[in-house]
Write a protein that holds these residues in place. Sequence first.
Motif, PDB file in Angstrom:
ATOM      1  N   MET A 250      -4.359  10.663   1.054  1.00 38.25           N
ATOM      2  CA  MET A 250      -3.710  10.117  -0.141  1.00 38.25           C
ATOM      3  C   MET A 250      -3.542   8.611  -0.087  1.00 38.25           C
ATOM      4  SD  MET A 250      -1.039  13.077  -1.228  1.00 38.25           S
ATOM      5  CE  MET A 250      -1.639  14.732  -1.564  1.00 38.25           C
ATOM      6  N   ALA A 251      -3.287   8.079   1.097  1.00 35.20           N
ATOM      7  CA  ALA A 251      -3.185   6.622   1.229  1.00 35.20           C
ATOM      8  C   ALA A 251      -4.523   5.973   0.878  1.00 35.20           C
ATOM      9  CB  ALA A 251      -2.761   6.240   2.644  1.00 35.20           C
ATOM     10  N   GLY A 252      -5.608   6.587   1.290  1.00 36.97           N
ATOM     11  CA  GLY A 252      -6.935   6.065   0.973  1.00 36.97           C
ATOM     12  C   GLY A 252      -7.260   6.122  -0.504  1.00 36.97           C
ATOM     13  N   TRP A 253      -6.673   7.090  -1.209  1.00 37.39           N
ATOM     14  CA  TRP A 253      -6.897   7.213  -2.650  1.00 37.39           C
ATOM     15  C   TRP A 253      -5.986   6.289  -3.457  1.00 37.39           C
ATOM     16  CZ3 TRP A 253      -5.979  13.172  -2.413  1.00 37.39           C
ATOM     17  CH2 TRP A 253      -7.036  13.778  -1.717  1.00 37.39           C
ATOM     18  N   GLY A 254      -4.978   5.721  -2.808  1.00 40.19           N
ATOM     19  CA  GLY A 254      -3.996   4.900  -3.523  1.00 40.19           C
ATOM     20  C   GLY A 254      -2.920   5.729  -4.201  1.00 40.19           C
ATOM     21  N   LEU A 255      -2.723   6.956  -3.738  1.00 44.56           N
ATOM     22  CA  LEU A 255      -1.720   7.844  -4.321  1.00 44.56           C
ATOM     23  C   LEU A 255      -0.376   7.559  -3.667  1.00 44.56           C
ATOM     24  CD1 LEU A 255      -1.685  10.115  -6.425  1.00 44.56           C
ATOM     25  CD2 LEU A 255      -1.873  11.730  -4.552  1.00 44.56           C
ATOM     26  N   ARG A 256       0.588   7.138  -4.481  1.00 39.84           N
ATOM     27  CA  ARG A 256       1.918   6.784  -3.982  1.00 39.84           C
ATOM     28  C   ARG A 256       2.931   7.020  -5.102  1.00 39.84           C
ATOM     29  NH1 ARG A 256      -0.961   2.656  -5.476  1.00 39.84           N
ATOM     30  NH2 ARG A 256      -0.100   1.045  -6.785  1.00 39.84           N
ATOM     31  N   ALA A 257       4.199   6.968  -4.780  1.00 38.35           N
ATOM     32  CA  ALA A 257       5.251   7.193  -5.775  1.00 38.35           C
ATOM     33  C   ALA A 257       5.077   6.238  -6.951  1.00 38.35           C
ATOM     34  CB  ALA A 257       6.624   7.008  -5.134  1.00 38.35           C
TER      35      ALA A 257
ATOM     36  N   ALA B  35      10.273  17.951  -9.461  1.00 33.99           N
ATOM     37  CA  ALA B  35       8.861  18.286  -9.238  1.00 33.99           C
ATOM     38  C   ALA B  35       8.474  19.555  -9.989  1.00 33.99           C
ATOM     39  CB  ALA B  35       8.578  18.443  -7.756  1.00 33.99           C
ATOM     40  N   ARG B  36       7.293  19.527 -10.585  1.00 31.40           N
ATOM     41  CA  ARG B  36       6.744  20.702 -11.275  1.00 31.40           C
ATOM     42  C   ARG B  36       5.415  21.128 -10.672  1.00 31.40           C
ATOM     43  NH1 ARG B  36      11.152  20.480 -12.397  1.00 31.40           N
ATOM     44  NH2 ARG B  36      12.157  20.408 -14.433  1.00 31.40           N
ATOM     45  N   HIS B  37       4.785  20.221  -9.905  1.00 26.23           N
ATOM     46  CA  HIS B  37       3.477  20.469  -9.313  1.00 26.23           C
ATOM     47  C   HIS B  37       3.436  19.797  -7.942  1.00 26.23           C
ATOM     48  CE1 HIS B  37       2.595  21.155 -13.544  1.00 26.23           C
ATOM     49  NE2 HIS B  37       3.034  19.935 -13.774  1.00 26.23           N
TER      50      HIS B  37
ATOM     51  N   ARG C 200       4.948  15.190 -16.164  1.00 26.23           N
ATOM     52  CA  ARG C 200       3.962  14.290 -16.769  1.00 26.23           C
ATOM     53  C   ARG C 200       2.878  13.871 -15.781  1.00 26.23           C
ATOM     54  NH1 ARG C 200       6.470   9.417 -17.940  1.00 26.23           N
ATOM     55  NH2 ARG C 200       7.773   9.948 -16.188  1.00 26.23           N
ATOM     56  N   LEU C 201       2.855  14.506 -14.595  1.00 27.79           N
ATOM     57  CA  LEU C 201       1.899  14.224 -13.516  1.00 27.79           C
ATOM     58  C   LEU C 201       2.106  12.841 -12.911  1.00 27.79           C
ATOM     59  CD1 LEU C 201      -1.386  15.807 -14.936  1.00 27.79           C
ATOM     60  CD2 LEU C 201       0.394  16.857 -13.539  1.00 27.79           C
ATOM     61  N   CYS C 202       3.350  12.384 -12.910  1.00 31.13           N
ATOM     62  CA  CYS C 202       3.708  11.138 -12.236  1.00 31.13           C
ATOM     63  C   CYS C 202       4.200  11.502 -10.828  1.00 31.13           C
ATOM     64  CB  CYS C 202       4.801  10.415 -13.011  1.00 31.13           C
ATOM     65  SG  CYS C 202       5.193   8.794 -12.334  1.00 31.13           S
ATOM     66  N   VAL C 203       3.722  10.780  -9.830  1.00 30.19           N
ATOM     67  CA  VAL C 203       4.061  11.078  -8.439  1.00 30.19           C
ATOM     68  C   VAL C 203       5.517  10.694  -8.169  1.00 30.19           C
ATOM     69  CG1 VAL C 203       3.512  10.623  -6.024  1.00 30.19           C
ATOM     70  CG2 VAL C 203       1.670  10.727  -7.723  1.00 30.19           C
ATOM     71  N   ILE C 204       6.287  11.669  -7.704  1.00 27.11           N
ATOM     72  CA  ILE C 204       7.692  11.454  -7.342  1.00 27.11           C
ATOM     73  C   ILE C 204       7.795  10.971  -5.904  1.00 27.11           C
ATOM     74  CG2 ILE C 204       9.911  12.597  -6.978  1.00 27.11           C
ATOM     75  CD1 ILE C 204       9.049  14.594  -9.184  1.00 27.11           C
TER      76      ILE C 204
ATOM     77  N   ASP D 265      -1.030  15.815   3.777  1.00 22.74           N
ATOM     78  CA  ASP D 265      -0.295  14.946   2.862  1.00 22.74           C
ATOM     79  C   ASP D 265       0.148  15.808   1.701  1.00 22.74           C
ATOM     80  OD1 ASP D 265      -0.707  12.642   4.327  1.00 22.74           O
ATOM     81  OD2 ASP D 265      -2.319  11.879   3.054  1.00 22.74           O
ATOM     82  N   VAL D 266       1.359  15.559   1.209  1.00 19.55           N
ATOM     83  CA  VAL D 266       1.921  16.311   0.098  1.00 19.55           C
ATOM     84  C   VAL D 266       2.421  15.314  -0.938  1.00 19.55           C
ATOM     85  CG1 VAL D 266       3.696  17.958  -0.586  1.00 19.55           C
ATOM     86  CG2 VAL D 266       2.677  18.114   1.692  1.00 19.55           C
ATOM     87  N   ALA D 267       1.971  15.472  -2.195  1.00 22.88           N
ATOM     88  CA  ALA D 267       2.469  14.655  -3.304  1.00 22.88           C
ATOM     89  C   ALA D 267       3.187  15.568  -4.284  1.00 22.88           C
ATOM     90  CB  ALA D 267       1.324  13.937  -4.002  1.00 22.88           C
ATOM     91  N   TYR D 268       4.420  15.215  -4.604  1.00 23.24           N
ATOM     92  CA  TYR D 268       5.215  15.966  -5.573  1.00 23.24           C
ATOM     93  C   TYR D 268       5.066  15.275  -6.923  1.00 23.24           C
ATOM     94  CZ  TYR D 268       7.360  17.920  -1.405  1.00 23.24           C
ATOM     95  OH  TYR D 268       7.571  18.538  -0.193  1.00 23.24           O
TER      96      TYR D 268
END
Length: 132
Positions: free
Chosen positions: A106-113, A95-97, A74-78, A67-70
């Motif tokens: 990431m889906a299990g962590w709730g990480l989404r745009a 993207a900066r990071h 400000r560390l907001c997921v794009i 899984d890749v999160a851009y």
Amino acid sequence: MARRHDGRGELVVPGDDDRPAVRVPLEIAGSYRARTKGLLGRDALDGALLLSPANSIHTFRMRMPIDVAYLDRRLCVIAVRTMPPGRLGLPRVRARHVVEAEAGAMAGWGLRAGVQVTVVPDAGGGGDGGRL
């Protein structure tokens, strides 16, 4: 804004009404050498890997899908994508990071745009309190 050095810390994904905040073990790759190596040669990852600065990745010579999160400055997921081995991700202009993890994590962590994350470096890890 100071650049991060290689080290460890935690990625904090905020909770919502349905789930509490999630704290994920984090490896920080801030040096050119660490960013270049990334997850190459690994069969597994406990937590996530932060590449900073970065706006694109590839999965050539990787052994597992990831899984890749851009993230923006400000560390907001794009965007969040799952990439199999042998692929080239398109650069994200804002993207900066980049955060990498095992596929499905990431889906299990709730990480989404749209989610704003926090990076908490380990004490003595050369961090600046969650800012990159």
